[in-house]
Design an enzyme around this catalytic site. Sequence first.
Site, PDB file in Angstrom:
ATOM      1  N   HIS A 132      -0.689  -4.665 -12.283  1.00 52.30           N
ATOM      2  CA  HIS A 132      -0.267  -4.077 -13.570  1.00 52.30           C
ATOM      3  C   HIS A 132       1.261  -3.907 -13.649  1.00 52.30           C
ATOM      4  CE1 HIS A 132      -0.223   0.604 -12.795  1.00 52.30           C
ATOM      5  NE2 HIS A 132       0.432  -0.046 -11.870  1.00 52.30           N
TER       6      HIS A 132
ATOM      7  N   GLY B 207       0.802  -1.236   0.000  1.00 52.84           N
ATOM      8  CA  GLY B 207       0.000   0.000   0.000  1.00 52.84           C
ATOM      9  C   GLY B 207       0.823   1.269   0.000  1.00 52.84           C
TER      10      GLY B 207
ATOM     11  N   ASP C 117       6.782  -9.452   1.960  1.00 49.99           N
ATOM     12  CA  ASP C 117       7.207  -9.653   0.582  1.00 49.99           C
ATOM     13  C   ASP C 117       6.042 -10.395  -0.072  1.00 49.99           C
ATOM     14  OD1 ASP C 117       8.265 -10.406  -1.804  1.00 49.99           O
ATOM     15  OD2 ASP C 117       9.973 -11.521  -0.990  1.00 49.99           O
ATOM     16  N   PHE C 118       5.414  -9.765  -1.070  1.00 53.46           N
ATOM     17  CA  PHE C 118       4.223 -10.426  -1.640  1.00 53.46           C
ATOM     18  C   PHE C 118       4.556 -11.651  -2.490  1.00 53.46           C
ATOM     19  CE2 PHE C 118       3.941  -6.295  -4.351  1.00 53.46           C
ATOM     20  CZ  PHE C 118       4.807  -6.780  -5.326  1.00 53.46           C
TER      21      PHE C 118
HETATM   22  C1  SAM Z   1       2.859   0.832  -7.955  1.00 50.18           C
HETATM   23  S1  SAM Z   1       3.105   0.908  -6.228  1.00 50.18           S
HETATM   24  C2  SAM Z   1       1.454   0.838  -5.643  1.00 50.18           C
HETATM   25  C3  SAM Z   1       1.287   1.411  -4.274  1.00 50.18           C
HETATM   26  C4  SAM Z   1      -0.161   1.513  -3.762  1.00 50.18           C
HETATM   27  N1  SAM Z   1      -0.795   0.219  -3.702  1.00 50.18           N
HETATM   28  C5  SAM Z   1      -0.946   2.494  -4.599  1.00 50.18           C
HETATM   29  O1  SAM Z   1      -1.813   2.085  -5.367  1.00 50.18           O
HETATM   30  O2  SAM Z   1      -0.673   3.696  -4.507  1.00 50.18           O
HETATM   31  C6  SAM Z   1       3.779  -0.673  -5.866  1.00 50.18           C
HETATM   32  C7  SAM Z   1       4.144  -0.894  -4.414  1.00 50.18           C
HETATM   33  O3  SAM Z   1       4.565  -2.257  -4.293  1.00 50.18           O
HETATM   34  C8  SAM Z   1       5.622  -2.318  -3.357  1.00 50.18           C
HETATM   35  N2  SAM Z   1       6.344  -3.581  -3.593  1.00 50.18           N
HETATM   36  C9  SAM Z   1       7.113  -3.887  -4.655  1.00 50.18           C
HETATM   37  N3  SAM Z   1       7.598  -5.135  -4.532  1.00 50.18           N
HETATM   38  C10 SAM Z   1       7.099  -5.640  -3.370  1.00 50.18           C
HETATM   39  C11 SAM Z   1       7.230  -6.891  -2.710  1.00 50.18           C
HETATM   40  N4  SAM Z   1       7.943  -7.875  -3.231  1.00 50.18           N
HETATM   41  N5  SAM Z   1       6.562  -7.081  -1.553  1.00 50.18           N
HETATM   42  C12 SAM Z   1       5.818  -6.058  -1.018  1.00 50.18           C
HETATM   43  N6  SAM Z   1       5.667  -4.850  -1.597  1.00 50.18           N
HETATM   44  C13 SAM Z   1       6.298  -4.642  -2.773  1.00 50.18           C
HETATM   45  C14 SAM Z   1       6.401  -1.056  -3.654  1.00 50.18           C
HETATM   46  O4  SAM Z   1       7.248  -0.695  -2.605  1.00 50.18           O
HETATM   47  C15 SAM Z   1       5.284  -0.051  -3.910  1.00 50.18           C
HETATM   48  O5  SAM Z   1       4.906   0.596  -2.730  1.00 50.18           O
END
Ligand code: SAM
Length: 404
Positions: free
Chosen positions: A310, A241, A290-291
């Site tokens: 996306h 988020g 970590d997703f």
């Molecule tokens: C495009 S942003 C979207 C943020 C938010 N959900 C929004 O809509 O504004 C992607 C988010 O995924 C997080 N992220 C990337 N890889 C990740 C991982 N492996 N585990 C958890 N979070 C991750 C990033 O740090 C970033 O905050």
Amino acid sequence: MAAPPPPPSGPNQELIKAAKEFAAAAERFDGSQNEQMRLLKEADTLRYLLESPFDRMMKQWEGTTVISALHLLVETGALEKMPKEGSVTPKEIAALINIEESAIARALRLCVMEGIAVETAPSTFAHNTKSLAYASPGSREFFRICMEQLKAFLKLPDYFKSHTREDLFNLKKSPFAWAFDLEGLTYYEAISHNPDRFNMFNMTMTQLENQVPILGMFPWPTLKAEVEAEPERAFIVDIAGNRGHCLVAIGKETENGFGGKGKLILQDRPDVIASLTPEDIPNIETMVIDFFEPQPVKNAHVYFLRRILHDFYEPVCITILRNIASAMGPTSRLIIADMILPDKTELGGDMTIYWMDFSMMMLNGKEKTKGEFEEILGEAGLELVKIWPFGFGAQANIECRLKR
Ligand SMILES: C[S@@+](CC[C@H](N)C(=O)[O-])C[C@H]1O[C@@H](n2cnc3c(N)ncnc32)[C@H](O)[C@@H]1O
């Protein structure tokens, strides 16, 4: 009663019809965001009907030079040094940032011609609301990250010449990382690699409310009875988020998670969570995750996944979705907030999803059609319950549950 005027005929028929429709819509304009977006699109259509192919090319070039001028003024700090109120000369700005004053004057004149800043007297300039956007932290960082993306866009032909077709789908070989000599890092590793870029990215995530709204789709307040009946289950887990802006917005819409009964949990990477202050995320619990690993919060009422799918192609999305499904209970909802790519491209539709899709290509991602969403959901043991569209454009909340 007089007969209505005959419909326009002749070579300008389409233009006259579009202009009349625009004028009628302008008369009705109530200031709402939806209507504003619709009117802007109609204004674009009017220009499209009027211009020659070369006019279009010239307009694009004009835009490109303005962007380059703004890039100069933003990166040198020139716009920031202009007083928020009152006028200033390029000479005065030049003295503050040690840049040749004529370059500042030429860049500012170009911006004024685009309606960004005004020239109040010969060679004396002042901010207007549009130029102030480039000097304000949130929108300025959005502009700066677009400029970074542009540098990578310009290298795309060289990327494809020097890579295999499969490389585009390899998380460690994204066009973005390659453009910045960071091949071998994933996009998010490349973001974290540079503190300025990290900050730019995170600030940008909280912008674009007009193009990428948070609310106005899934009816969050309707979950009150469910959440109050089982308050031990987390209300919303916002997976990745970022700065918690969505939970803050949904919290406001639900009176702070139904009077604090529903727990709001924000999950993201360690450096993103560490960058937050308690003031950024009032009444919100944070958690590093970590997703690509199974979701640690079990049986929440809602798992919220906004602008994550996306970022990736299908096989990666299926892994992320399976990790969420592993934590969901029979009545848990997964709300995917993303845009839905139309099956066919139509001139006059919302442009946001198309520029976003091209941008996502830089980081091994893509916007998806409804059919593509259904496919990845099915592969992860989930099913689509309902699409909650926004009033304008491609943005939607896709409500899902475990396959029954
Ligand atoms: C495009 S942003 C979207 C943020 C938010 N959900 C929004 O809509 O504004 C992607 C988010 O995924 C997080 N992220 C990337 N890889 C990740 C991982 N492996 N585990 C958890 N979070 C991750 C990033 O740090 C970033 O905050």
